[in-house]
Design an enzyme around this catalytic site. Structure first.
Site, short mmCIF file in Angstrom:
data_model
loop_
_atom_site.label_atom_id
_atom_site.label_comp_id
_atom_site.label_asym_id
_atom_site.label_seq_id
_atom_site.Cartn_x
_atom_site.Cartn_y
_atom_site.Cartn_z
N GLN A 174 8.13 -4.06 -5.30
CA GLN A 174 7.22 -3.84 -6.55
C GLN A 174 7.39 -2.70 -7.41
OE1 GLN A 174 3.05 -2.28 -6.07
NE2 GLN A 174 2.39 -4.53 -6.44
N CYS B 255 -2.52 -0.75 -10.40
CA CYS B 255 -2.84 0.24 -9.97
C CYS B 255 -3.82 1.13 -10.73
CB CYS B 255 -1.40 1.21 -9.83
SG CYS B 255 -1.54 2.90 -9.32
N GLY C 219 -5.12 -5.88 2.91
CA GLY C 219 -4.35 -4.42 2.68
C GLY C 219 -5.02 -3.58 3.73
N ASN D 104 -6.75 -11.62 -2.84
CA ASN D 104 -6.71 -10.32 -2.09
C ASN D 104 -8.21 -9.92 -2.17
OD1 ASN D 104 -5.66 -7.17 -3.19
ND2 ASN D 104 -5.50 -7.89 -0.85
N LYS E 243 0.96 -8.63 -9.89
CA LYS E 243 -0.25 -8.35 -9.04
C LYS E 243 -1.04 -7.81 -10.00
CE LYS E 243 -2.13 -6.31 -4.58
NZ LYS E 243 -2.60 -4.97 -5.17
N ASP F 58 -10.92 -7.49 0.61
CA ASP F 58 -11.80 -7.56 1.46
C ASP F 58 -11.94 -8.35 2.78
OD1 ASP F 58 -13.13 -5.55 0.05
OD2 ASP F 58 -14.52 -6.80 -0.84
N MET G 264 0.84 -1.09 -0.08
CA MET G 264 0.11 -0.01 0.05
C MET G 264 0.81 1.20 -0.23
SD MET G 264 -3.11 -1.13 2.44
CE MET G 264 -2.02 -2.08 3.53
C1 LIG Z 1 -3.80 3.31 0.02
C2 LIG Z 1 -3.80 2.06 -0.73
C3 LIG Z 1 -2.32 2.08 -1.38
C4 LIG Z 1 -2.30 1.01 -2.37
N1 LIG Z 1 -0.92 0.90 -2.94
C5 LIG Z 1 -0.89 -0.17 -3.63
C6 LIG Z 1 0.65 -0.51 -4.26
O1 LIG Z 1 1.42 0.27 -4.07
N2 LIG Z 1 0.57 -1.58 -4.96
C7 LIG Z 1 -0.26 -2.50 -5.06
O2 LIG Z 1 -0.23 -3.53 -5.80
N3 LIG Z 1 -1.65 -2.21 -4.44
C8 LIG Z 1 -1.81 -1.19 -3.75
N4 LIG Z 1 -3.04 -1.03 -3.30
C9 LIG Z 1 -3.93 -2.18 -3.52
C10 LIG Z 1 -3.70 -3.21 -2.11
O3 LIG Z 1 -2.67 -3.65 -2.29
C11 LIG Z 1 -4.98 -4.18 -2.50
O4 LIG Z 1 -5.00 -4.78 -3.36
C12 LIG Z 1 -6.37 -3.46 -2.40
O5 LIG Z 1 -6.50 -2.50 -1.15
C13 LIG Z 1 -7.28 -4.55 -1.86
O6 LIG Z 1 -7.30 -5.36 -0.58
P1 LIG Z 1 -7.97 -5.01 0.61
O7 LIG Z 1 -9.46 -5.27 0.40
O8 LIG Z 1 -7.39 -6.25 1.53
O9 LIG Z 1 -7.70 -3.74 1.04
C14 LIG Z 1 -3.38 0.03 -2.41
C15 LIG Z 1 -4.34 0.07 -1.70
C16 LIG Z 1 -4.71 1.20 -0.81
C17 LIG Z 1 -6.05 1.20 -0.09
#
Ligand SMILES: Cc1cc2nc3c(=O)[nH]c(=O)nc-3n(C[C@H](O)[C@H](O)[C@H](O)COP(=O)(O)O)c2cc1C
Length: 338
Positions: free
Chosen positions: A72, A102, A229, A205, A144, A207, A18
């Site tokens: 990454q 992204c 996340g 990945n 990813k 939720d 993140m």
């Molecule tokens: C603030 C934020 C920053 C994120 N930055 C990245 C990132 O740098 N690289 C990436 O692959 N995913 C990024 N994501 C996506 C998360 O890795 C993840 O795929 C997404 O939040 C869904 O998972 P969750 O429901 O567990 O949050 C980001 C998500 C959030 C909320």
């Protein structure tokens, strides 16, 4: 070469990358709580190549206590991604992960992130070039991905098969499309479709907020690992299998100790300016869902030193422990909300 199957199986529930959050202190604290190997936040390949050594050192910092770390990259061509990957390997990356999810406009308009899902032949060429270089360095390559670009381009399975064919070692699937961003339920069935389509390990990945939900995702989709996340922000203890079973008092004490450890790592590992920014950001996450969070966050963000931010949080904790909200007797800060 490091086996991605073994690495994932050794710690199947992991912290998701993140941006602005998953730097070395947070990754280390998550690992100490029980998370499997981490992936750092995305690093733009072109930006990394243009960065001075001291700035790059902050972005690529890995603590030896973290164990293997996947780093990454975000990028749109082999000309930037290949040399950037080599630089990350030199900085200590054990795995190179390519961001293909992204959704940010500034990334996708340049063909980076989720835009890589839209042009499969171009992405195959880029991954092929990375594979050749990383094979020479003995480093696994992972990606990813999302479920697709939008409802008319749900091609996670096609992309996963292409990736397996070019020699990618593992895939993480966040099954929302780029147009869904982070809204709505994550359709886990897309993860199951990818698991069925390839032989390489798949991490699911989307939720997941607890170890029980992670088990549920693995059972429902057949994925080998799970990335968490948002559900881990401000709650690194969610990776600890013992945590929920602790009596409330012990649980709170453990959370406080984890938080203090996190803050001390931020102070020890980051340069002073970044340390203050991250202290404010992380402390504010530790207030999530608590009564009076909006007010105390406003105060934390106004703190001019790490010590002051820490003291504001500790006062909030102390008042919460005796049932008061932090705004009692104080003027709420304008414009601050939960
Ligand atoms: C603030 C934020 C920053 C994120 N930055 C990245 C990132 O740098 N690289 C990436 O692959 N995913 C990024 N994501 C996506 C998360 O890795 C993840 O795929 C997404 O939040 C869904 O998972 P969750 O429901 O567990 O949050 C980001 C998500 C959030 C909320």
């Amino acid at each position: 070469m490091l086996s991605m199957r073994d690495l994932i199986a050794a710690g199947p529930v992991r912290l998701a990358p993140m941006a602005s959050y998953t730097n070395a202190p947070y990754r280390l604290v998550a690992r100490e709580c029980g998370a499997g190997f981490s992936t750092n936040e995305e690093i733009d390949a072109a930006a990394l190549l243009g960065m001075g050594m001291s700035k790059a050192a902050v972005w690529t910092a890995i603590d030896p206590g973290e164990g293997p770390v996947a780093m990454q990259l975000l990028g749109n061509s082999e000309e930037t991604l290949v040399p950037a990957a080599v630089r990350l390997v030199e900085a200590g990356a054990s795995v190179i992960d390519i961001n293909m999810g992204c959704p940010a406009k500034k990334a996708v308009t340049k063909g980076k992130g989720a835009a890589l899902m839209r042009d499969v032949p171009r992405t195959a060429r880029i991954l092929g070039a990375l594979r050749r270089e990383l094979t020479a360095l003995d480093i696994p390559l992972t990606i990813k991905i999302r479920g697709g670009w939008d409802d008319t381009c749900l091609n996670a399975v096609e992309v996963a098969r292409m990736a397996e064919d070019v020699g990618v070692d593992a895939i993480t699937v966040h099954p929302r499309t780029r147009s869904q961003q982070y809204a709505g339920r994550a359709p886990w069935e897309v993860i199951a479709d990818v698991v069925r389509a390839v032989r390489i390990p798949v991490t699911g990945n989307g939720d997941v907020r607890s170890l029980a939900e992670a088990q549920w995702m693995m059972a429902a989709t057949g994925c080998l690992g799970v990335m968490v996340g948002r559900g881990a922000l401000g709650r690194p203890w969610m990776f600890d299998p013992e945590h929920e079973a602790r009596p409330v008092g012990e649980r709170r004490a453990h959370e406080a100790a984890t938080r203090r450890r996190h803050l001390s790592l931020i102070e020890a590992m980051l340069p002073p300016r970044e340390a203050l920014v991250h202290t404010r950001r992380q402390l504010s996450l530790y207030t999530t869902g608590r009564v009076g969070a909006g007010v105390v966050r406003g105060r934390i963000f106004e703190a001019t030193s790490i010590a002051e931010a820490g003291a504001i949080f500790e006062a909030f904790e102390a008042k919460a422990a005796v049932g008061q909200t932090p705004d009692e007797g104080a003027v709420p800060l304008a414009g601050v909300s939960d």
